[in-house]
Design a protein around this motif. Structure first.
Motif, PDB file in Angstrom:
ATOM      1  N   UNK A   7       0.794  -1.229   0.000  1.00 20.62           N
ATOM      2  CA  UNK A   7       0.000   0.000   0.000  1.00 20.62           C
ATOM      3  C   UNK A   7       0.828   1.280   0.000  1.00 20.62           C
ATOM      4  N   UNK A   8       2.080   1.211   0.465  1.00 22.41           N
ATOM      5  CA  UNK A   8       2.836   2.447   0.660  1.00 22.41           C
ATOM      6  C   UNK A   8       4.305   2.305   0.275  1.00 22.41           C
ATOM      7  N   UNK A   9       4.864   3.425  -0.174  1.00 20.92           N
ATOM      8  CA  UNK A   9       6.304   3.595  -0.330  1.00 20.92           C
ATOM      9  C   UNK A   9       6.693   4.762   0.578  1.00 20.92           C
ATOM     10  N   UNK A  10       7.713   4.541   1.406  1.00 15.61           N
ATOM     11  CA  UNK A  10       8.123   5.556   2.379  1.00 15.61           C
ATOM     12  C   UNK A  10       9.649   5.592   2.395  1.00 15.61           C
ATOM     13  N   UNK A  11      10.213   6.762   2.124  1.00 19.91           N
ATOM     14  CA  UNK A  11      11.658   6.926   2.106  1.00 19.91           C
ATOM     15  C   UNK A  11      12.106   7.890   3.203  1.00 19.91           C
ATOM     16  N   UNK A  12      13.163   7.503   3.880  1.00 21.92           N
ATOM     17  CA  UNK A  12      13.792   8.356   4.895  1.00 21.92           C
ATOM     18  C   UNK A  12      15.157   8.769   4.360  1.00 21.92           C
ATOM     19  N   UNK A  13      15.364  10.056   4.187  1.00 24.27           N
ATOM     20  CA  UNK A  13      16.640  10.583   3.703  1.00 24.27           C
ATOM     21  C   UNK A  13      17.344  11.210   4.912  1.00 24.27           C
ATOM     22  N   UNK A  14      18.294  10.472   5.444  1.00 20.47           N
ATOM     23  CA  UNK A  14      18.992  10.867   6.669  1.00 20.47           C
ATOM     24  C   UNK A  14      20.384  11.370   6.317  1.00 20.47           C
ATOM     25  N   UNK A  15      20.705  12.579   6.791  1.00 17.26           N
ATOM     26  CA  UNK A  15      21.998  13.161   6.458  1.00 17.26           C
ATOM     27  C   UNK A  15      22.591  13.962   7.590  1.00 17.26           C
ATOM     28  N   UNK A  16      23.792  14.478   7.339  1.00 17.06           N
ATOM     29  CA  UNK A  16      24.529  15.259   8.329  1.00 17.06           C
ATOM     30  C   UNK A  16      25.025  16.548   7.668  1.00 17.06           C
ATOM     31  N   UNK A  17      24.600  17.666   8.213  1.00 11.79           N
ATOM     32  CA  UNK A  17      24.982  18.977   7.685  1.00 11.79           C
ATOM     33  C   UNK A  17      25.891  19.674   8.687  1.00 11.79           C
ATOM     34  N   UNK A  18      27.202  19.427   8.552  1.00 15.07           N
ATOM     35  CA  UNK A  18      28.213  20.000   9.437  1.00 15.07           C
ATOM     36  C   UNK A  18      27.896  19.718  10.913  1.00 15.07           C
ATOM     37  N   UNK A  19      27.605  18.459  11.185  1.00 12.71           N
ATOM     38  CA  UNK A  19      27.354  18.043  12.560  1.00 12.71           C
ATOM     39  C   UNK A  19      25.904  18.079  12.973  1.00 12.71           C
ATOM     40  N   UNK A  20      25.037  18.648  12.146  1.00 12.23           N
ATOM     41  CA  UNK A  20      23.603  18.706  12.449  1.00 12.23           C
ATOM     42  C   UNK A  20      22.892  17.631  11.636  1.00 12.23           C
ATOM     43  N   UNK A  21      22.273  16.686  12.307  1.00  8.89           N
ATOM     44  CA  UNK A  21      21.557  15.606  11.618  1.00  8.89           C
ATOM     45  C   UNK A  21      20.216  16.128  11.108  1.00  8.89           C
ATOM     46  N   UNK A  22      19.924  15.798   9.850  1.00 10.08           N
ATOM     47  CA  UNK A  22      18.700  16.289   9.223  1.00 10.08           C
ATOM     48  C   UNK A  22      17.997  15.156   8.478  1.00 10.08           C
ATOM     49  N   UNK A  23      16.663  15.252   8.391  1.00  9.32           N
ATOM     50  CA  UNK A  23      15.857  14.221   7.730  1.00  9.32           C
ATOM     51  C   UNK A  23      14.857  14.882   6.790  1.00  9.32           C
ATOM     52  N   UNK A  24      14.714  14.282   5.604  1.00  5.01           N
ATOM     53  CA  UNK A  24      13.612  14.613   4.712  1.00  5.01           C
ATOM     54  C   UNK A  24      12.857  13.318   4.404  1.00  5.01           C
ATOM     55  N   UNK A  25      11.564  13.446   4.116  1.00  4.56           N
ATOM     56  CA  UNK A  25      10.715  12.274   3.926  1.00  4.56           C
ATOM     57  C   UNK A  25       9.992  12.315   2.590  1.00  4.56           C
ATOM     58  N   UNK A  26       9.706  11.129   2.086  1.00  2.00           N
ATOM     59  CA  UNK A  26       8.849  10.956   0.912  1.00  2.00           C
ATOM     60  C   UNK A  26       7.868   9.831   1.230  1.00  2.00           C
ATOM     61  N   UNK A  27       6.591  10.083   1.005  1.00  4.57           N
ATOM     62  CA  UNK A  27       5.561   9.088   1.323  1.00  4.57           C
ATOM     63  C   UNK A  27       4.510   9.081   0.218  1.00  4.57           C
ATOM     64  N   UNK A  28       4.262   7.885  -0.303  1.00  6.30           N
ATOM     65  CA  UNK A  28       3.244   7.713  -1.336  1.00  6.30           C
ATOM     66  C   UNK A  28       2.456   6.448  -1.033  1.00  6.30           C
ATOM     67  N   UNK A  29       1.197   6.619  -0.687  1.00  3.88           N
ATOM     68  CA  UNK A  29       0.319   5.486  -0.387  1.00  3.88           C
ATOM     69  C   UNK A  29      -0.846   5.463  -1.370  1.00  3.88           C
ATOM     70  N   UNK A  30      -1.409   4.294  -1.569  1.00  7.21           N
ATOM     71  CA  UNK A  30      -2.475   4.131  -2.553  1.00  7.21           C
ATOM     72  C   UNK A  30      -3.722   4.930  -2.200  1.00  7.21           C
ATOM     73  N   UNK A  31      -3.924   5.214  -0.922  1.00  4.98           N
ATOM     74  CA  UNK A  31      -5.092   5.992  -0.522  1.00  4.98           C
ATOM     75  C   UNK A  31      -4.983   7.437  -1.009  1.00  4.98           C
ATOM     76  N   UNK A  32      -3.756   7.904  -1.234  1.00  8.84           N
ATOM     77  CA  UNK A  32      -3.554   9.282  -1.668  1.00  8.84           C
ATOM     78  C   UNK A  32      -3.696  10.300  -0.555  1.00  8.84           C
ATOM     79  N   UNK A  33      -3.974   9.820   0.660  1.00  8.26           N
ATOM     80  CA  UNK A  33      -4.201  10.735   1.775  1.00  8.26           C
ATOM     81  C   UNK A  33      -2.921  10.920   2.578  1.00  8.26           C
ATOM     82  N   UNK A  34      -2.581  12.166   2.822  1.00  5.59           N
ATOM     83  CA  UNK A  34      -1.396  12.536   3.610  1.00  5.59           C
ATOM     84  C   UNK A  34      -0.096  12.049   2.964  1.00  5.59           C
ATOM     85  N   UNK A  35      -0.084  11.963   1.649  1.00  7.60           N
ATOM     86  CA  UNK A  35       1.168  11.690   0.962  1.00  7.60           C
ATOM     87  C   UNK A  35       2.108  12.884   1.119  1.00  7.60           C
TER      88      UNK A  35
END
Length: 241
Positions: A201-229
């Motif tokens: 039902x869903x594809x969910x990606x976690x993009x975890x990185x480090x910006x000069x010592x500061x940990x940062x995350x971006x997300x991608x979410x795609x579910x078949x319901x289309x809600x809260x993607x």
């Protein structure tokens, strides 16, 4: 008269054979069918963006070519890596021989790569961000060199309106090229690693990185319901709480 009749029969048979050939080969200019979604294909979030959700065509084939020879993989401890990661690595076409030794991935006994390690193994870390009246909350823990345990919640007015839990695996493609993300607030670019979760039902990606010592995350979410993607480009940067 007989000659004209034979010519007509020949033309009819040739045309019929040509049509049959086109039908069997999918027709001229037929679209190729892909088995997996592109890593960064975007889906507009109808709830957060107020726009019609559109899933763009997949231009990047992430699965290995059919003629890829399976790699021979040796490792010291198979518990250090998830079964899904090992399966993808086997057919990624990176090398005929691959060795896994603790945090090292060695291709053909000459090219060595280190698995990214942004977080201490076994400890849970909370990342949060807010945008448009929504709170994005992600709890993650390193389960192995290749895998994150995660619990994602989207909240509004202190109520959880969407939640997703599971295990996300590192994409073996990290050895080919580094992923980069940009922080729209600071304008800085930083290297990140992509961990992928897929279900029927869903594809969910976690993009975890480090910006000069500061940990940062971006997300991608795609579910078949289309809600809260979650559209990757519009996802706010989640910071460690």
């Amino acid at each position: 008269m007989m000659k004209r009749w034979l010519n007509a029969v020949f033309i009819f048979c040739f045309a019929t054979s040509a049509l049959h050939f086109c039908a069997c080969s999918g027709g001229l200019g037929g679209n190729k069918q892909h088995s997996t979604p592109a890593l960064d294909s975007l889906l507009a979030d109808t709830s957060l963006m107020g726009e019609e959700a559109i899933a763009p065509a997949n231009e990047a084939e992430e699965s290995a070519p059919l003629n890829t020879k399976p790699a021979k993989i040796t490792m010291q401890n198979d518990l250090d890596y998830s079964a899904d990661f090992l399966k993808k690595l086997t057919y990624a076409g990176l090398a005929e021989q691959i060795e896994l030794a603790d945090s090292f991935l060695i291709l053909a006994q000459k090219d060595t790569f280190i698995f990214p390690k942004y977080l201490p193994k076994g400890n849970w870390t909370n990342f949060v961000a807010s945008k448009g009246g929504y709170l994005y909350s992600l709890d993650v823990s390193m389960a192995s060199y290749t895998t994150l345990d995660f619990n994602f919640e989207l909240r509004k007015s202190r109520q959880t309106i969407d939640q997703l839990r599971g295990k996300a695996d590192l994409n073996p493609g990290f050895v080919l090229a580094a992923e980069t993300d940009e922080d729209p607030v600071t304008g800085s670019e930083y290297v990140s690693s992509v961990y992928e979760f897929e279900s029927p039902d869903c594809v969910f990606n976690i993009r975890l990185g480090d910006d000069e010592g500061v940990k940062k995350v971006k997300l991608y979410k795609k579910c078949t319901t289309g809600k809260y993607n979650i559209n990757l480009d519009d996802c706010p940067i989640l910071l460690e709480k």
